[in-house]
Design a protein around this motif. Structure first.
Motif, PDB file in Angstrom:
ATOM      1  N   GLU A  20       0.826  -1.204   0.000  1.00  0.00           N
ATOM      2  CA  GLU A  20       0.000   0.000   0.000  1.00  0.00           C
ATOM      3  C   GLU A  20       0.862   1.255   0.000  1.00  0.00           C
ATOM      4  O   GLU A  20       0.613   2.186  -0.770  1.00  0.00           O
ATOM      5  N   ALA A  21       1.889   1.282   0.826  1.00  0.00           N
ATOM      6  CA  ALA A  21       2.774   2.442   0.891  1.00  0.00           C
ATOM      7  C   ALA A  21       3.493   2.666  -0.438  1.00  0.00           C
ATOM      8  O   ALA A  21       3.592   3.806  -0.914  1.00  0.00           O
ATOM      9  N   GLU A  22       3.988   1.603  -1.046  1.00  0.00           N
ATOM     10  CA  GLU A  22       4.674   1.727  -2.332  1.00  0.00           C
ATOM     11  C   GLU A  22       3.722   2.218  -3.415  1.00  0.00           C
ATOM     12  O   GLU A  22       4.089   3.039  -4.251  1.00  0.00           O
ATOM     13  N   PHE A  23       2.498   1.714  -3.404  1.00  0.00           N
ATOM     14  CA  PHE A  23       1.507   2.149  -4.385  1.00  0.00           C
ATOM     15  C   PHE A  23       1.220   3.642  -4.224  1.00  0.00           C
ATOM     16  O   PHE A  23       1.212   4.389  -5.202  1.00  0.00           O
ATOM     17  N   ILE A  24       0.998   4.075  -3.008  1.00  0.00           N
ATOM     18  CA  ILE A  24       0.679   5.483  -2.752  1.00  0.00           C
ATOM     19  C   ILE A  24       1.855   6.382  -3.105  1.00  0.00           C
ATOM     20  O   ILE A  24       1.669   7.481  -3.629  1.00  0.00           O
ATOM     21  N   ARG A  25       3.083   5.929  -2.844  1.00  0.00           N
ATOM     22  CA  ARG A  25       4.270   6.723  -3.167  1.00  0.00           C
ATOM     23  C   ARG A  25       4.412   7.006  -4.660  1.00  0.00           C
ATOM     24  O   ARG A  25       5.107   7.941  -5.042  1.00  0.00           O
ATOM     25  N   THR A  26       3.776   6.205  -5.497  1.00  0.00           N
ATOM     26  CA  THR A  26       3.897   6.420  -6.939  1.00  0.00           C
ATOM     27  C   THR A  26       3.073   7.614  -7.419  1.00  0.00           C
ATOM     28  O   THR A  26       3.076   7.908  -8.611  1.00  0.00           O
ATOM     29  N   PHE A  27       2.413   8.313  -6.522  1.00  0.00           N
ATOM     30  CA  PHE A  27       1.587   9.459  -6.890  1.00  0.00           C
ATOM     31  C   PHE A  27       2.150  10.790  -6.378  1.00  0.00           C
ATOM     32  O   PHE A  27       1.406  11.729  -6.178  1.00  0.00           O
ATOM     33  N   LYS A  28       3.453  10.871  -6.194  1.00  0.00           N
ATOM     34  CA  LYS A  28       4.052  12.084  -5.635  1.00  0.00           C
ATOM     35  C   LYS A  28       3.921  13.287  -6.556  1.00  0.00           C
ATOM     36  O   LYS A  28       3.688  14.392  -6.095  1.00  0.00           O
ATOM     37  N   THR A  29       4.114  13.098  -7.834  1.00  0.00           N
ATOM     38  CA  THR A  29       4.100  14.224  -8.766  1.00  0.00           C
ATOM     39  C   THR A  29       2.959  14.065  -9.770  1.00  0.00           C
ATOM     40  O   THR A  29       2.414  12.972  -9.953  1.00  0.00           O
ATOM     41  N   ILE A  30       2.652  15.152 -10.438  1.00  0.00           N
ATOM     42  CA  ILE A  30       1.633  15.119 -11.490  1.00  0.00           C
ATOM     43  C   ILE A  30       2.055  14.152 -12.588  1.00  0.00           C
ATOM     44  O   ILE A  30       1.241  13.395 -13.113  1.00  0.00           O
ATOM     45  N   SER A  31       3.331  14.156 -12.927  1.00  0.00           N
ATOM     46  CA  SER A  31       3.834  13.260 -13.967  1.00  0.00           C
ATOM     47  C   SER A  31       3.631  11.801 -13.585  1.00  0.00           C
ATOM     48  O   SER A  31       3.206  10.989 -14.416  1.00  0.00           O
ATOM     49  N   GLU A  32       3.931  11.457 -12.341  1.00  0.00           N
ATOM     50  CA  GLU A  32       3.739  10.079 -11.879  1.00  0.00           C
ATOM     51  C   GLU A  32       2.262   9.688 -11.898  1.00  0.00           C
ATOM     52  O   GLU A  32       1.915   8.559 -12.250  1.00  0.00           O
ATOM     53  N   LYS A  33       1.414  10.626 -11.529  1.00  0.00           N
ATOM     54  CA  LYS A  33      -0.030  10.356 -11.566  1.00  0.00           C
ATOM     55  C   LYS A  33      -0.484  10.104 -12.998  1.00  0.00           C
ATOM     56  O   LYS A  33      -1.231   9.162 -13.267  1.00  0.00           O
ATOM     57  N   ALA A  34      -0.027  10.938 -13.920  1.00  0.00           N
ATOM     58  CA  ALA A  34      -0.402  10.783 -15.322  1.00  0.00           C
ATOM     59  C   ALA A  34       0.119   9.458 -15.876  1.00  0.00           C
ATOM     60  O   ALA A  34      -0.599   8.766 -16.615  1.00  0.00           O
ATOM     61  N   ASN A  35       1.348   9.104 -15.530  1.00  0.00           N
ATOM     62  CA  ASN A  35       1.908   7.827 -15.984  1.00  0.00           C
ATOM     63  C   ASN A  35       1.090   6.646 -15.473  1.00  0.00           C
ATOM     64  O   ASN A  35       0.832   5.695 -16.204  1.00  0.00           O
ATOM     65  N   ILE A  37      -2.099   6.608 -14.511  1.00  0.00           N
ATOM     66  CA  ILE A  37      -3.399   6.591 -15.183  1.00  0.00           C
ATOM     67  C   ILE A  37      -3.250   6.059 -16.605  1.00  0.00           C
ATOM     68  O   ILE A  37      -4.038   5.227 -17.063  1.00  0.00           O
ATOM     69  N   GLY A  38      -2.226   6.516 -17.301  1.00  0.00           N
ATOM     70  CA  GLY A  38      -1.971   6.050 -18.665  1.00  0.00           C
ATOM     71  C   GLY A  38      -1.698   4.562 -18.716  1.00  0.00           C
ATOM     72  O   GLY A  38      -2.185   3.858 -19.611  1.00  0.00           O
ATOM     73  N   TYR A  39      -0.923   4.060 -17.763  1.00  0.00           N
ATOM     74  CA  TYR A  39      -0.622   2.630 -17.710  1.00  0.00           C
ATOM     75  C   TYR A  39      -1.909   1.817 -17.534  1.00  0.00           C
ATOM     76  O   TYR A  39      -2.147   0.850 -18.253  1.00  0.00           O
ATOM     77  N   TYR A  40      -2.722   2.208 -16.593  1.00  0.00           N
ATOM     78  CA  TYR A  40      -3.957   1.462 -16.329  1.00  0.00           C
ATOM     79  C   TYR A  40      -4.891   1.495 -17.533  1.00  0.00           C
ATOM     80  O   TYR A  40      -5.554   0.506 -17.833  1.00  0.00           O
ATOM     81  N   GLU A  41      -4.930   2.618 -18.232  1.00  0.00           N
ATOM     82  CA  GLU A  41      -5.790   2.711 -19.406  1.00  0.00           C
ATOM     83  C   GLU A  41      -5.225   1.899 -20.570  1.00  0.00           C
ATOM     84  O   GLU A  41      -5.942   1.118 -21.199  1.00  0.00           O
ATOM     85  N   ALA A  42      -3.933   2.050 -20.832  1.00  0.00           N
ATOM     86  CA  ALA A  42      -3.322   1.399 -21.999  1.00  0.00           C
ATOM     87  C   ALA A  42      -3.130  -0.102 -21.803  1.00  0.00           C
ATOM     88  O   ALA A  42      -3.382  -0.892 -22.705  1.00  0.00           O
ATOM     89  N   VAL A  43      -2.666  -0.501 -20.635  1.00  0.00           N
ATOM     90  CA  VAL A  43      -2.324  -1.905 -20.407  1.00  0.00           C
ATOM     91  C   VAL A  43      -3.503  -2.710 -19.864  1.00  0.00           C
ATOM     92  O   VAL A  43      -3.751  -3.831 -20.298  1.00  0.00           O
ATOM     93  N   LEU A  44      -4.212  -2.138 -18.925  1.00  0.00           N
ATOM     94  CA  LEU A  44      -5.316  -2.867 -18.292  1.00  0.00           C
ATOM     95  C   LEU A  44      -6.681  -2.549 -18.896  1.00  0.00           C
ATOM     96  O   LEU A  44      -7.673  -3.163 -18.544  1.00  0.00           O
ATOM     97  N   GLY A  45      -6.718  -1.558 -19.783  1.00  0.00           N
ATOM     98  CA  GLY A  45      -7.944  -1.266 -20.514  1.00  0.00           C
ATOM     99  C   GLY A  45      -8.924  -0.336 -19.842  1.00  0.00           C
ATOM    100  O   GLY A  45      -9.952  -0.008 -20.409  1.00  0.00           O
TER     101      GLY A  45
END
Length: 86
Positions: A20-35, A37-45
């Motif tokens: 959970e901590a590692e997952f939340i840490r991936t949202f520190k910056t706007i760029s990380e958030k966009a990445n 979101i893009g991953y979930y849309e492109a890879v997971l549909g």
């Protein structure tokens, strides 16, 4: 180790907290958030699956982990590489 000794409730709780901590840490910056979101849309549909991830981590059980360990980490499913000097 897990497929022979299993996993304790404390180990599961600790692992969930780390995930959970590692997952939340991936949202520190706007760029990380966009990445993310893009991953979930492109890879997971569907980027909305992003919002289900933490709940899936939290619902994970010892039995589920043992099922995966027994399925993928057995003696007959391993690859051994031996590197010899020339």
């Amino acid at each position: 180790k897990i497929n022979k000794k299993g996993i304790t409730k404390n180990e599961l709780v600790k692992s969930k907290k780390i995930m959970e901590a590692e997952f939340i840490r991936t949202f520190k910056t706007i760029s990380e958030k966009a990445n993310k979101i893009g991953y979930y849309e492109a890879v997971l549909g569907d980027f909305n699956k992003l919002f289900e991830t933490l709940e899936k981590y939290r619902k994970c059980t010892i039995e589920q982990i043992l099922n995966v360990v027994n399925k993928y980490f057995s003696e007959n499913r391993r690859t051994v590489v031996t590197i010899l000097p020339e």
